[in-house]
Scaffold this active site. Sequence first.
Site, PDB file in Angstrom:
ATOM      1  N   GLY A 164      35.596  26.835  43.580  1.00 49.39           N
ATOM      2  CA  GLY A 164      36.132  27.176  42.362  1.00 49.39           C
ATOM      3  C   GLY A 164      37.433  26.785  42.266  1.00 49.39           C
ATOM      4  N   HIS A 165      38.223  27.381  43.380  1.00 49.09           N
ATOM      5  CA  HIS A 165      39.734  26.625  43.397  1.00 49.09           C
ATOM      6  C   HIS A 165      39.806  25.055  43.275  1.00 49.09           C
ATOM      7  CE1 HIS A 165      40.077  30.805  45.608  1.00 49.09           C
ATOM      8  NE2 HIS A 165      41.000  30.795  44.668  1.00 49.09           N
ATOM      9  N   GLN A 220      50.406  42.761  42.810  1.00 47.05           N
ATOM     10  CA  GLN A 220      49.348  43.036  41.942  1.00 47.05           C
ATOM     11  C   GLN A 220      48.285  43.935  42.696  1.00 47.05           C
ATOM     12  OE1 GLN A 220      48.804  38.451  41.597  1.00 47.05           O
ATOM     13  NE2 GLN A 220      46.579  38.971  41.976  1.00 47.05           N
ATOM     14  N   GLY A 267      41.583  29.529  36.052  1.00 50.36           N
ATOM     15  CA  GLY A 267      39.968  29.700  36.140  1.00 50.36           C
ATOM     16  C   GLY A 267      39.363  30.835  34.979  1.00 50.36           C
ATOM     17  N   GLU A 268      38.355  30.467  34.525  1.00 52.84           N
ATOM     18  CA  GLU A 268      37.869  31.489  33.692  1.00 52.84           C
ATOM     19  C   GLU A 268      37.209  32.523  34.311  1.00 52.84           C
ATOM     20  OE1 GLU A 268      34.930  29.515  30.856  1.00 52.84           O
ATOM     21  OE2 GLU A 268      36.530  28.315  29.783  1.00 52.84           O
ATOM     22  N   ASP A 321      38.416  34.566  36.152  1.00 48.14           N
ATOM     23  CA  ASP A 321      39.303  35.884  35.929  1.00 48.14           C
ATOM     24  C   ASP A 321      39.839  35.590  34.487  1.00 48.14           C
ATOM     25  OD1 ASP A 321      39.778  37.082  38.560  1.00 48.14           O
ATOM     26  OD2 ASP A 321      40.100  34.731  38.886  1.00 48.14           O
ATOM     27  N   GLN A 372      42.547  37.713  32.719  1.00 46.49           N
ATOM     28  CA  GLN A 372      43.977  37.194  33.471  1.00 46.49           C
ATOM     29  C   GLN A 372      44.384  35.892  32.853  1.00 46.49           C
ATOM     30  OE1 GLN A 372      44.806  37.018  37.743  1.00 46.49           O
ATOM     31  NE2 GLN A 372      44.041  34.811  37.614  1.00 46.49           N
ATOM     32  N   SER A 415      37.015  34.455  46.612  1.00 45.61           N
ATOM     33  CA  SER A 415      37.586  34.717  48.065  1.00 45.61           C
ATOM     34  C   SER A 415      37.032  36.080  48.583  1.00 45.61           C
ATOM     35  CB  SER A 415      38.997  34.710  48.004  1.00 45.61           C
ATOM     36  OG  SER A 415      39.449  33.257  47.442  1.00 45.61           O
TER      37      SER A 415
HETATM   38  P1  AMP Z   1      42.548  33.717  43.197  1.00 42.08           P
HETATM   39  O1  AMP Z   1      42.934  32.824  44.424  1.00 42.08           O
HETATM   40  O2  AMP Z   1      41.239  34.397  43.443  1.00 42.08           O
HETATM   41  O3  AMP Z   1      43.551  34.524  42.701  1.00 42.08           O
HETATM   42  O4  AMP Z   1      42.410  32.493  41.938  1.00 42.08           O
HETATM   43  C1  AMP Z   1      43.235  31.467  41.633  1.00 42.08           C
HETATM   44  C2  AMP Z   1      42.674  30.719  40.573  1.00 42.08           C
HETATM   45  O5  AMP Z   1      41.429  30.244  40.975  1.00 42.08           O
HETATM   46  C3  AMP Z   1      42.638  31.729  39.301  1.00 42.08           C
HETATM   47  O6  AMP Z   1      42.883  30.976  38.165  1.00 42.08           O
HETATM   48  C4  AMP Z   1      41.303  31.983  39.403  1.00 42.08           C
HETATM   49  O7  AMP Z   1      40.686  32.290  37.913  1.00 42.08           O
HETATM   50  C5  AMP Z   1      40.511  30.653  39.964  1.00 42.08           C
HETATM   51  N1  AMP Z   1      39.216  30.977  40.303  1.00 42.08           N
HETATM   52  C6  AMP Z   1      38.526  31.768  41.129  1.00 42.08           C
HETATM   53  N2  AMP Z   1      37.364  31.742  41.445  1.00 42.08           N
HETATM   54  C7  AMP Z   1      36.865  30.631  40.647  1.00 42.08           C
HETATM   55  C8  AMP Z   1      35.695  30.221  40.355  1.00 42.08           C
HETATM   56  N3  AMP Z   1      34.525  30.765  40.940  1.00 42.08           N
HETATM   57  N4  AMP Z   1      35.510  29.366  39.376  1.00 42.08           N
HETATM   58  C9  AMP Z   1      36.460  28.860  38.756  1.00 42.08           C
HETATM   59  N5  AMP Z   1      37.915  29.321  38.869  1.00 42.08           N
HETATM   60  C10 AMP Z   1      38.056  30.446  39.898  1.00 42.08           C
END
Ligand code: AMP
Length: 285
Positions: free
Chosen positions: A41-42, A66, A152-153, A155, A158, A191
């Site tokens: 995803g990232h 947060q 990412g969508e 969240d 957010q 994660s």
């Molecule tokens: P995080 O590290 O979980 O804070 O996420 C960092 C970025 O990655 C944020 O913009 C999330 O929305 C995006 N993100 C996390 N998981 C996914 C996923 N499965 N698909 C798309 N974007 C994601």
Amino acid sequence: MTPESVKAVRRLKELRGVIAGWRQAGESIALVPTMGALHEGHLALVKLARRKARCTVVSIFVNPLQFAPHEDFSRYPREEAADRAKLAEIGCDLVWAPEATSMYGEGFATRVEPGGAALGLEGDFRPHFFAGVATVCLKLFHQTMPDFAVFGEKDYQQLCVIRQLVRDLDLPLKIVSVPTVRDADGLALSSRNVYLSPRERAVAPALFRTLEDVVARVGSGESSIDATLTGRRMLERAGFTKVDYIEVRHAETLAPYVPGEPGRVLAAAWLGKTRLIDNVPLGPT
Ligand code: AMP
């Protein structure tokens, strides 16, 4: 030959030097803010960032602001070496990985308090969450001076809060978004999925299936209230231990849903000690 790891910068002064060099050379910059423990995803966000700008910065920072005291800040997965190797494989110019003490130095006392899209949903269950997110993102934007920032969508609330922040505070960058990347069974990559036991992992895809069911029900004329009530029961029956919310909202403002307008179905639910969130689009986009 691609490098085996992407260079990580930990001091703001050094980061500013690199950014100034890129700016002087007329390069565009895209930022991908993350908390690390990177998955596909990232990486989808980073791939889009690379298409948008000449230089890509990925920030890796588990943001203490947060997390509430009872949340998972200390056990949140931290895998920086593996993250930097994954980024080297797909291409990334720099990892910005500041220490918490330099991000929030002695006497740090300023917060961004978003309203609007931040109210309700996650805002009800994690009252300090969006102030923490908005504050760190504003700092990251000032530190890296990007033309684009990619979110990412997954969240979704957010993403709406960040778009609102950029609009309200006239920040000179564009927010671009990437659809949620899922496992083959529909579970959104996260994660936090590493926390799930095999039994919980088997239940988890019911979250996405339930959201899709709500979309189908509203699409065939059921009220969003009835459809989400059924959705809540579906989640409980599937084995979710607690449902924080399952709601339909306006896709952009997150105001109450009006049939015929673009909507979004959003949910948060617990499997034991793990809280999962997910969302799907509804109606015209
Ligand atoms: P995080 O590290 O979980 O804070 O996420 C960092 C970025 O990655 C944020 O913009 C999330 O929305 C995006 N993100 C996390 N998981 C996914 C996923 N499965 N698909 C798309 N974007 C994601």
